[in-house]
Design an enzyme around this catalytic site. Structure first.
Site, PDB file in Angstrom:
ATOM      1  N   GLY A 185       0.815  -1.208   0.000  1.00  0.00           N
ATOM      2  CA  GLY A 185       0.000   0.000   0.000  1.00  0.00           C
ATOM      3  C   GLY A 185       0.845   1.254   0.000  1.00  0.00           C
ATOM      4  O   GLY A 185       1.941   1.309  -0.578  1.00  0.00           O
ATOM      5  N   GLY A 186       0.349   2.267   0.685  1.00  0.00           N
ATOM      6  CA  GLY A 186       1.036   3.555   0.719  1.00  0.00           C
ATOM      7  C   GLY A 186       2.416   3.480   1.321  1.00  0.00           C
ATOM      8  O   GLY A 186       3.275   4.325   1.029  1.00  0.00           O
ATOM      9  N   GLY A 420      22.397  11.408 -31.479  1.00  0.00           N
ATOM     10  CA  GLY A 420      21.945  12.086 -30.274  1.00  0.00           C
ATOM     11  C   GLY A 420      22.429  11.436 -29.005  1.00  0.00           C
ATOM     12  O   GLY A 420      22.600  12.096 -27.979  1.00  0.00           O
ATOM     13  N   ALA A 421      22.663  10.122 -29.042  1.00  0.00           N
ATOM     14  CA  ALA A 421      23.149   9.426 -27.859  1.00  0.00           C
ATOM     15  C   ALA A 421      24.532   9.934 -27.452  1.00  0.00           C
ATOM     16  O   ALA A 421      24.858   9.999 -26.265  1.00  0.00           O
ATOM     17  CB  ALA A 421      23.193   7.926 -28.114  1.00  0.00           C
TER      18      ALA A 421
END
Length: 530
Positions: A185-186, A420-421
């Site tokens: 859960g949280g 771009g890498a």
């Protein structure tokens, strides 16, 4: 009359303070011993240590100072009024790891299943506040069943206070979460907000909704480990940075990791003496990296050859394996290493690799750890899955992290760096302090074959022998635009170095950059791509 009542009653005439002290010691013994032997046997039967046994393994012997060991909850109803155990299911305090202060809290699963209530949360809030104020690392030993249902919204509010402090401490002090049991859960959001997550295989699980809820909503049947076990989070989700077979080895590695981190963002990591010469020749590098850009190799062997004594700590080893992120030492000083891994997906960048490296770069920058980047990258992974999954957005995270980093940054191009890498992997154009390359390097928009097919498509089609013409044009393109010294001639590489000299050059450069300072514009915070 209970022991605690006896300790706290008004002194009678003739009372001896020794008797009162003895009573207090008896109460503290009860707090330390906690639940009975049956609960302890049950914990051990699950292959788990008790909270105090874990703290003893984590901290230097005899250094632990406990806070609020006599704290109990104030809740009434639902059977809680008759059960008020000391510590309220969490042990908090501070001690030392290799002589340096570390704050810790550990859930005690033997008390209310380690579930968090109001008093339990207040103890955690207090130790977190102390860690932030003292400027010392915080380690949480997690083994709890979530919020204490009997206390309702008070328990949920307790989690909110933990999350707020995790965020306030982020980038200020190192935060390490060690998962030694369930976390559902949280409660799972607190580890996700920390710098590093350790998990022990077979005993630790993390998930927001458990198997029963998953089955009710989707009809899917799955085990606790299959949904949120250590291997799932190490290989698939990327939540876990480190996975271990047992608690002893896990906590030993937490100690080792702490030895490589500073106390806080105002200090540098510890420097240790080393017998590994700073100018040691790296002869093995000549054979480790093939000249042929299409042949794979293990970049971890390159890292071993360069760093002190071949020792390093790989972060997220099992996730996004096409990039390696590691902490190591050069000349006794800690460095962060980011390296493409040609052994997996040829070392391309993709969504996961970009996220992994970006978070690591941000961590290094937050805690004053210089970054060394080893490039051998053919580009970003093509495909509709990557484009539709947001590779642009995720790749921008890595670009943002490097551009935003103010620590010393050195790039070394081992073999190829395309497109771009190349820019994203800490090129000189985005702020690398120094860029070096080996003589086998190729820096270009793309490989020679692909470039020739684009530029000379018509010439190749018209040729009497297209294949021979293509080969000739590829050779010409490579000779003119991709030779090892092309980038150096244009100032984009500071020097082309002999691989044998790699360690010496890196050590010398880091020594020069040790006093680097940089001014940034005043801002509340940036808005990085998400």
């Amino acid at each position: 009359m209970t022991l605690i009542d006896d300790v706290c009653r008004p002194p009678a005439e003739g009372d001896d303070s020794r008797g009162r002290a003895a009573g207090l010691r008896a109460v503290r013994r009860r707090a330390v011993h906690g639940p009975g032997t049956a609960a302890t046997r049950a914990q051990h039967a699950k292959g788990k240590l008790t909270a105090r046994e874990r703290i003893a393994l984590l901290l230097d012997e005899g250094s632990f100072c406990e806070m609020e060991q006599l704290r109990t909850h104030r809740a009434t109803g639902f059977g809680l009024e008759d059960r008020r155990p000391y510590t309220d299911g969490v042990i908090t305090g501070w001690g030392t790891v290799e002589g340096r202060t570390v704050f810790v809290y550990a859930h005690d699963f033997r008390i209310f299943g380690g579930a968090l209530g109001e008093a339990h949360a207040a103890k955690i809030h207090k130790v977190m506040d102390k860690a932030i104020a003292a400027g010392a690392p915080l380690v949480s030993l997690n083994d709890g069943a979530g919020a204490r249902i009997q206390e309702g919204v008070s328990a949920l509010a307790g989690y909110g206070g933990i999350f707020q402090r995790n965020t306030r401490a982020s980038g200020v002090i190192p935060q390490i979460s060690v998962m030694l049991g369930p976390c559902a859960g949280g409660a799972a959001y607190s580890p996700a907000l920390t710098d590093f997550v350790f998990m022990v295989r077979d005993v630790a699980q993390m998930f927001i909704t458990g198997p029963d809820v998953v089955k009710a909503v989707t009809g899917e049947e799955i085990t606790h480990d299959g949904l949120g076990g250590a291997d799932v989070h190490a290989r698939t989700s990327g939540v876990a940075h480190f996975v271990h077979e047992d608690e002893e080895s896990c906590l030993a590695d937490v100690r080792y990791l702490l030895s490589m981190l500073p106390q806080n963002n105002r200090e540098n990591p510890p420097v240790v003496s080393t017998q590994d010469p700073p100018d040691r020749p790296c002869e093995a590098l000549l054979d480790l990296v093939p000249v042929d850009g299409n042949r794979p190799y293990d970049v971890c062997r390159v890292i071993e050859e360069i760093v002190d004594d071949g020792e390093y700590v790989e972060v997220h080893e099992q996730w996004a394996r096409n990039v390696v992120c590691a902490l190591a030492r050069l000349d006794g000083s800690v460095v962060g290493i980011v390296a493409n891994q040609p052994q997996t997906l040829a070392g391309v960048l993709d969504i996961r690799a970009s996220e992994k490296a970006a978070r690591f770069v941000q961590m290094c920058d937050a805690f004053n750890i210089p970054i060394v980047t080893l490039l051998d990258v053919p580009g970003f992974l093509p495909g509709t899955d990557q484009e539709h999954g947001g590779v642009i957005r995720h790749g921008a995270k890595l670009l943002y992290a490097y551009c935003n980093a103010t620590v010393p940054r050195i790039s070394l191009i081992l073999r190829k760096a395309y497109g771009g890498a190349y820019i994203v992997m800490d090129s000189q154009s985005i702020g690398a302090d120094l860029t070096f390359a080996w003589p086998t390097n190729e820096i270009a928009v793309m490989g020679a074959e692909g470039a020739a097919n684009v530029i000379f498509r018509r010439a190749i089609a018209r040729a009497a022998d297209p294949e021979a013409e293509r080969a000739r044009l590829v050779k010409e393109y490579r000779a003119q635009l991709m030779h090892p010294y092309h980038a150096a001639e244009r100032g984009l590489v500071d020097d082309v170095i002999d691989p044998v000299d790699t360690r010496r050059v890196l050590v010398s450069s880091l020594r020069m950059l040790r006093t680097k300072q940089i001014g940034l514009p005043l801002r509340k915070h940036g808005n990085p791509p998400q």
